[in-house]
Motif scaffolding. Structure first.
Motif, short mmCIF file in Angstrom:
data_model
loop_
_atom_site.label_atom_id
_atom_site.label_comp_id
_atom_site.label_asym_id
_atom_site.label_seq_id
_atom_site.Cartn_x
_atom_site.Cartn_y
_atom_site.Cartn_z
N ALA A 211 0.84 -1.19 0.00
CA ALA A 211 0.00 0.00 0.00
C ALA A 211 0.88 1.25 0.00
O ALA A 211 0.66 2.20 -0.76
CB ALA A 211 -0.94 -0.02 1.21
N ALA A 212 1.92 1.25 0.85
CA ALA A 212 2.81 2.41 0.93
C ALA A 212 3.49 2.66 -0.40
O ALA A 212 3.56 3.78 -0.90
CB ALA A 212 3.84 2.16 2.05
N VAL B 150 -2.40 -13.77 -3.83
CA VAL B 150 -3.71 -13.18 -4.10
C VAL B 150 -3.76 -11.73 -3.61
O VAL B 150 -4.27 -10.83 -4.30
CB VAL B 150 -4.82 -14.02 -3.44
CG1 VAL B 150 -6.16 -13.29 -3.51
CG2 VAL B 150 -4.93 -15.37 -4.11
N VAL B 151 -3.20 -11.49 -2.42
CA VAL B 151 -3.17 -10.13 -1.88
C VAL B 151 -2.42 -9.19 -2.85
O VAL B 151 -2.88 -8.10 -3.18
CB VAL B 151 -2.50 -10.13 -0.48
CG1 VAL B 151 -2.11 -8.71 -0.07
CG2 VAL B 151 -3.43 -10.76 0.54
N MET B 152 -1.31 -9.70 -3.34
CA MET B 152 -0.51 -8.88 -4.26
C MET B 152 -1.30 -8.56 -5.54
O MET B 152 -1.36 -7.42 -5.98
CB MET B 152 0.77 -9.64 -4.61
CG MET B 152 1.68 -8.89 -5.55
SD MET B 152 2.89 -9.98 -6.34
CE MET B 152 1.87 -10.79 -7.55
N VAL B 153 -1.95 -9.60 -6.09
CA VAL B 153 -2.70 -9.39 -7.34
C VAL B 153 -3.82 -8.39 -7.10
O VAL B 153 -4.03 -7.45 -7.89
CB VAL B 153 -3.27 -10.74 -7.86
CG1 VAL B 153 -4.26 -10.49 -8.99
CG2 VAL B 153 -2.13 -11.63 -8.32
N CYS C 122 -7.41 -1.50 2.40
CA CYS C 122 -8.69 -2.22 2.47
C CYS C 122 -8.77 -3.31 1.42
O CYS C 122 -9.26 -4.41 1.67
CB CYS C 122 -9.84 -1.23 2.30
SG CYS C 122 -9.95 -0.09 3.69
N VAL C 123 -8.29 -3.00 0.21
CA VAL C 123 -8.32 -4.01 -0.86
C VAL C 123 -7.45 -5.21 -0.49
O VAL C 123 -7.82 -6.37 -0.70
CB VAL C 123 -7.87 -3.38 -2.20
CG1 VAL C 123 -7.57 -4.46 -3.23
CG2 VAL C 123 -8.94 -2.44 -2.71
N GLY C 124 -6.30 -4.91 0.09
CA GLY C 124 -5.40 -5.99 0.50
C GLY C 124 -6.07 -6.91 1.51
O GLY C 124 -6.05 -8.14 1.38
N VAL C 125 -6.68 -6.28 2.53
CA VAL C 125 -7.34 -7.07 3.57
C VAL C 125 -8.52 -7.84 2.97
O VAL C 125 -8.74 -9.02 3.26
CB VAL C 125 -7.79 -6.15 4.73
CG1 VAL C 125 -8.67 -6.92 5.70
CG2 VAL C 125 -6.58 -5.57 5.44
N LEU C 126 -9.26 -7.15 2.12
CA LEU C 126 -10.42 -7.78 1.47
C LEU C 126 -9.98 -9.01 0.68
O LEU C 126 -10.57 -10.08 0.79
CB LEU C 126 -11.10 -6.76 0.56
CG LEU C 126 -12.36 -7.17 -0.22
CD1 LEU C 126 -13.22 -5.93 -0.46
CD2 LEU C 126 -12.05 -7.82 -1.55
N SER C 127 -8.90 -8.85 -0.10
CA SER C 127 -8.42 -9.97 -0.90
C SER C 127 -8.04 -11.13 0.01
O SER C 127 -8.34 -12.30 -0.27
CB SER C 127 -7.19 -9.55 -1.72
OG SER C 127 -7.49 -8.40 -2.46
#
Lengths: 676, 400
Positions: free
Chosen positions: B147-148, B190-193, B342-347
């Motif tokens: 994210a950073a 998956v988080v990365m994608v 949020c997207v990372g956590v969601l993934s």
């Protein structure tokens, strides 16, 4: 960016839609399928809890068979193969020889899918030792189990029978034929009655094993169990047997077998062998059996928890005279002169002679060129019916047989059964009495048809298929091919005693609801009523009285054959009516050479059977008692005094002498039948 | 509200009274529904851990409640970690990201040296008296790091930076893969994608990435990089019958047969629940411990058997709700960094929930992935709560 966010949203929605769909497939569609049920049932095991077996009482409430809680050590099938060391370990713990433990484990009487009991009634220290050393003893279990016990051992063995763990074949048969069809199922470890009333009243005594479902986890731990149905104790059985009478009968057998072995057989000039004997006491008023004794006997406790190979061999060895056979119901004997009851009844019924007709006993009778001698070749001279019975005139009855043969020979047009055999049949001879004991023999009363049939079947053993005059003549005095069990003989005399009613001999009085201790609580489940099997067509009262007079004379008249045996009996108070019988089994020849065909020399020769049949008191009979002693000579010498001894107890004339435990076994071991 | 203005003249307001802040305090915007849903899942998890562990513990002679109590403590600690996480503005975490990333990488490396093996993976290290699973921690630090990194580019991602992102992701991926925890490694991918997708990666780069990934997967499968048992775990769900086998496993390979057996138990337990379930503590398969690892990876079967379709659908709905609130927070975030967090956590949550539940139902490969907030274990519980804390952090500070 919005497009990408939408794409992520769609992907997540699709993934979860797949989850919901799959969840619905499993829980809505697959649920309830057989596969799920099977997987779900895998942790459930059914365990049978043995039901306490019903107790057995005598007619006075004395416990004859009960249950005792004992610690039983058993080995699971396959445990020895998987861990051979357990045999040594177990024998060390039990303090018994390795060979004995191995033999117990290898006992072939047990099916391969049930634990084999190795030791019963073990002490608490043994139980603890096995518990503590489970790692050394895989497959060895200790359980508290009700174990059958028989307080009177050999005395009641032939009546009670014994129990054993169900065999694989019996278990399979139960599964295929009975189980679940209104009848409770046996478990693999169930106990089942194997002889005597334990077998014939099995359905009342067995009760219903409890069913428990045990949850076992994937590692085999028992997590919990719930009872489907608790065990239901078997019902108690009340026998018609009186223990004191039974003990007295067994005592009389034991005593007189020993005495017979000390008597000289004047035919073979050897002492009598007296290998086996039996006595029956029946109440002629209702057919109830009060005592049914057989010699040699066995200890039913030997079978509890599996009989040892040595004991089993012993019990099934000819030299020990097969103690498992109940002579009273399972062995047919030539009844000898006791059969004259039948011949006399037939003679009077068919009017061959009146009781007062005088017949000249010349010591022998001849028909068709054959001569039939009186037993001792004694000439009794003029005899009427009563005298012929009292003194046991053979020629009197030979001639009756001869007359019946002539009727048969010249009057084949006569319909209906042959008179002699027909009367015998009414007295219950030649067919099953119907007693509720397993292994009964029907006996044999030969007639023309049977002889023809035997000849057709076994032409070598029965070369003559014709009904020869000798057959009928021999049959008239209870010789030849006649076979009557001691029970049948007693039934017949009981039927005459009560005026002609032949009862099915009854060993059981009632089935009662299980009691808490001792005698049943009295709630009667089944009451066994006397059952009339047949009605003997009796001759007129006058004719019957003449027969009775003859039977009473046997014990009371100075010329009666058994007067010696009853010399000390209070005949005026308890008049005994009876008949002696001395049945020839083989024809004896002293030397090996020069003997005719069919003659036997010692030791193949079998000595005469000693028989006595009776009822008392003669006017209003309460007991019908008979005794049959194999290879014991004259009925008057052994069987009659044995019966007299028993009457002493039946009428309370002496205190019953209880049979000491094990006495039977001791005399069995000495009485190998080769003495003398 | 004109009448208020009339009744309260402006002059009556004392000059000393401070003005009401234009922006209300961040804690007033905490997404209470999200927290409540997450807490509900955690509470159900504690109950499910109890239902799956009480009998084995009792059989072993231990207190039947012991593991449930531990899980309850983990949940409380997780809640504490959540509170701590929302206390500081997430901007600070972004600035700490390199440190967090390096720290968790060190932990992963340490695992390779002093790790303890459990459930087929060497993922645990002892820190003081507690055991920590660094592969869980690295998930959050990767989310923050990416994210950073991505936010600094304001949505225009150069090829060079893309390579850096890939490098940052592949490093922990390989370390976790080395621990034999393939499932956790997949979560990172998956988080990365997900974050790349929402972080402004160019379309062609995405396509190129997808091609490389496809080639890599094909290569891995073909070149025998994976051991047979790893392949079996990934492919047995495809070869096994879709329903419940009642004739024993169809696979001939013993390891695949074991997996198939385990899958049968899992599917049977779920099917055993039917529509309404067997009821709490009445699940047969659950009580008899027939489902392997039921308190950890296969905890969903306990819900399914005891509460049936009704209960398990409700649980999935709760997860969907948590995912939706995370997406909502992503959309409403004040900055791209918040969105990406949020997207990372969601993934992470979506993939874990899908993969875990799908695995128990036989539509996804058997990979050691926990069901967030439910599976027995402290590390995943705390890390998942921290992740929710990050989402709430972003959403509550959307106005500041």
């Amino acid at each position: 960016m919005r497009l990408r966010a939408t794409a992520v949203l769609v992907v997540v929605a699709c993934l979860f839609a797949a989850l919901f769909g799959r969840l619905w497939f499993l829980q809505g569609v697959e649920a309830g399928s057989a596969a799920v049920a099977q997987v779900a049932a895998q942790g459930i095991e059914t365990v049978y809890i043995p039901a306490p077996r019903g107790q057995i009482f005598d007619r006075n409430g004395v416990l004859l068979a009960g249950n005792r809680i004992e610690q039983v050590v058993s080995v699971l099938p396959g445990a020895e193969a998987a861990h051979p060391s357990i045999v040594d370990q177990l024998s060390a713990v039990l303090g018994e020889p390795v060979a004995k433990v191995r033999a117990a484990i290898d006992n072939v009487q047990y099916s391969p899918y049930q634990p084999v009991p190795v030791a019963e009634g073990v002490s608490t220290s043994v139980v603890l030792a096995i518990d503590e050393n489970q790692s050394l003893l895989p497959g060895v279990e200790v359980q508290a189990e009700p174990v059958r016990f028989y307080p009177y051992g050999e005395t009641t063995a032939n009546i009670l029978g014994y129990v054993s763990q169900i065999t694989g074949a019996e278990y399979a048969r139960d599964r295929n034929e009975h189980c679940g069809k209104g009848v409770g199922c046996y478990g693999t470890g169930s106990v089942i009655g194997q002889a005597g009333v334990e077998e014939s009243f099995e359905n009342y005594l067995r009760g219903r094993p409890g069913v428990e479902r045990v949850q076992v986890d994937s590692q085999g731990h028992v997590l919990n169990s719930y009872t489907v149905s608790p065990p239901v104790a078997g019902d108690d059985l009340v026998l018609s047997i009186s223990l004191t009478d039974q003990q007295a009968a067994v005592q009389a057998l034991d005593d007189w077998v020993v005495k017979a072995r000390g008597m000289l057989d004047h035919v073979s000039l050897h002492d009598f062998r007296a290998p086996a004997a039996s006595m029956v006491v029946e109440d002629p008023r209702n057919g109830q059996i009060l005592a049914l004794a057989t010699y040699p006997d066995y200890n039913p406790s030997d079978f509890v928890g599996g009989i040892s190979q040595a004991k089993w061999s012993y019990y099934n060895n000819a030299t020990n005279d097969y103690p498992l056979i109940d002579r009273a119901v399972s062995t047919g004997y030539a009844p000898g002169s006791t059969w004259k009851l039948i011949t006399a009844t037939a003679m009077l019924r068919y009017g061959l002679r009146t009781p007062d007709t005088v017949y000249y006993d010349a010591g022998s009778y001849s028909i068709g060129g054959q001569i039939f001698n009186d037993n001792d070749n004694t000439q009794l001279g003029d005899v009427n019916l009563a005298q012929a019975i009292t003194e046991s005139s053979d020629t009197y009855f030979y001639s009756i047989g001869g007359q019946f043969y002539q009727q048969y020979n010249y009057g084949k047009h006569l319909s209906g059964p042959d008179p002699l055999q027909g009367v015998a049949s009414q007295y219950g001879l030649g067919h099953y009495s119907g007693i509720a004991l397993p292994g009964e023999e029907p006996g044999l009363v030969p007639d023309a048809q049977i002889v023809a049939k035997m000849h057709a079947q076994y032409p070598k053993a029965y070369p003559d298929g014709n009904w020869e005059p000798g057959f009928e003549v021999q049959e008239a005095i209870g010789e030849g091919q006649d076979l009557v069990t001691p029970l049948q003989l007693d039934d017949a005399y009981a039927a005459f005693a009560n005026g002609g009613t032949l009862y099915v001999p009854q060993v059981s009085l009632a089935v009662e609801a299980p009691g808490h201790s001792g005698r049943a609580n009295g709630k009667i489940m089944v009451l066994f009523h006397p059952h009339v099997k047949d009605q003997v067509t009796m001759p007129s009262a006058y004719d019957r009285a003449a027969m009775l007079q003859g039977f009473e004379g046997v014990t009371a008249s100075s010329v009666g054959t058994a007067v010696g045996a009853f010399a000390n009996f209070p005949m005026t108070k308890y008049p005994v009516a009876g008949k002696t019988g001395t049945a020839q089994v083989d024809s004896y020849c002293a030397t090996a050479t020069g003997c005719g065909a069919g003659y036997l020399t010692w030791p193949a020769y079998k000595q005469d059977t000693s028989v006595f049949a009776s009822f008392a008191p003669a006017a209003a009979p309460r007991f019908a008692v008979d005794a049959v002693f194999e290879q014991s000579g004259y009925g008057a010498d052994v069987a009659a005094p044995a019966v007299e001894q028993l009457y002493q107890t039946l009428f309370g004339l002496n205190k019953p002498v209880p049979k000491s435990q094990g006495a039977g076994t001791t005399s069995t071991t000495t009485g190998t039948g080769t003495k003398g | 509200m004109a009448y208020t203005a009339v009744s309260r003249p402006a002059t009556s307001v004392p000059a000393t009274v401070p003005r009401r802040p234009v922006v209300s305090p961040a804690w007033r915007h905490v997404d209470a529904l999200l927290v409540a849903a997450t807490a509900a899942i955690s509470a159900l998890g504690v109950l499910m851990v109890y239902s799956t562990t009480r009998t084995p513990l009792a059989v072993a002679g231990d207190s039947p409640q012991s593991e449930m109590k531990k899980q309850a403590v983990y949940a409380v600690v997780g809640l504490g970690a959540f509170a701590a996480t929302i206390f500081f503005d997430y901007k600070r975490y972004l600035s700490w990201a390199p440190v967090l990333y390096a720290g968790s990488l060190c932990l992963l490396l340490a695992t390779l040296v002093v790790g303890r093996k459990a459930l087929g993976a060497t993922s645990w290290i002892q820190v003081g008296s507690i055991e920590v699973e660094p592969s869980e921690i690295v998930k959050v630090s990767l989310v923050l790091s990416l994210a950073a990194l991505l936010a600094r580019q304001k949505g225009a991602l150069s090829g060079k930076l893309l390579m850096l992102v890939l490098a940052l992701s592949v490093l922990p991926f390989l370390l976790i893969y080395k621990q034999d925890a393939l499932g956790s490694a997949m979560v990172l991918a998956v988080v990365m994608v997900g974050m790349l997708l929402m972080g402004g990666t160019k379309g062609r780069h995405m396509i190129a990435l997808a091609l490389v990934a496809a080639l890599a997967i094909g290569g891995v499968l073909q070149l025998g990089v994976l051991k047979q048992y790893q392949k079996d775990r990934l492919t047995t769900f495809l070869t096994a019958p879709s329903g419940i086998a009642n004739s024993g496993p169809s696979a001939t390979n013993p390891y695949a047969a074991t997996i198939e057996y385990n899958l049968d138990q899992s599917k049977a337990a779920i099917a055993d629940g039917g529509l309404r379930g067997r009821g709490l503590f009445k699940g047969l398969e659950t009580n008899l411990s027939y489902v392997p690892n039921q308190s950890t990876d296969f905890i969903f079967t306990a819900v399914a058997e005891q509460f049936g379709f009704a209960g398990s659908a409700l649980l999935l709905a709760l997860f969907l709700f948590v995912i939706w609130r995370s997406g909502r927070a992503a959309v409403m975030s004040r900055d791209l960094a918040g969105t990406l967090i949020c997207v990372g956590v969601l993934s992470m949550l979506a993939f874990q929930a899908f993969e875990n539940v799908g695995m128990t139902m036989g539509i996804m490969p058997v990979a050691g992935i926990t069901l967030p907030f439910m599976s027995y274990g402290g590390s995943s519980m705390v890390v998942d709560w921290v992740a929710i804390g990050l989402v709430v952090n972003v959403s509550m500070r959307r106005f500041s």
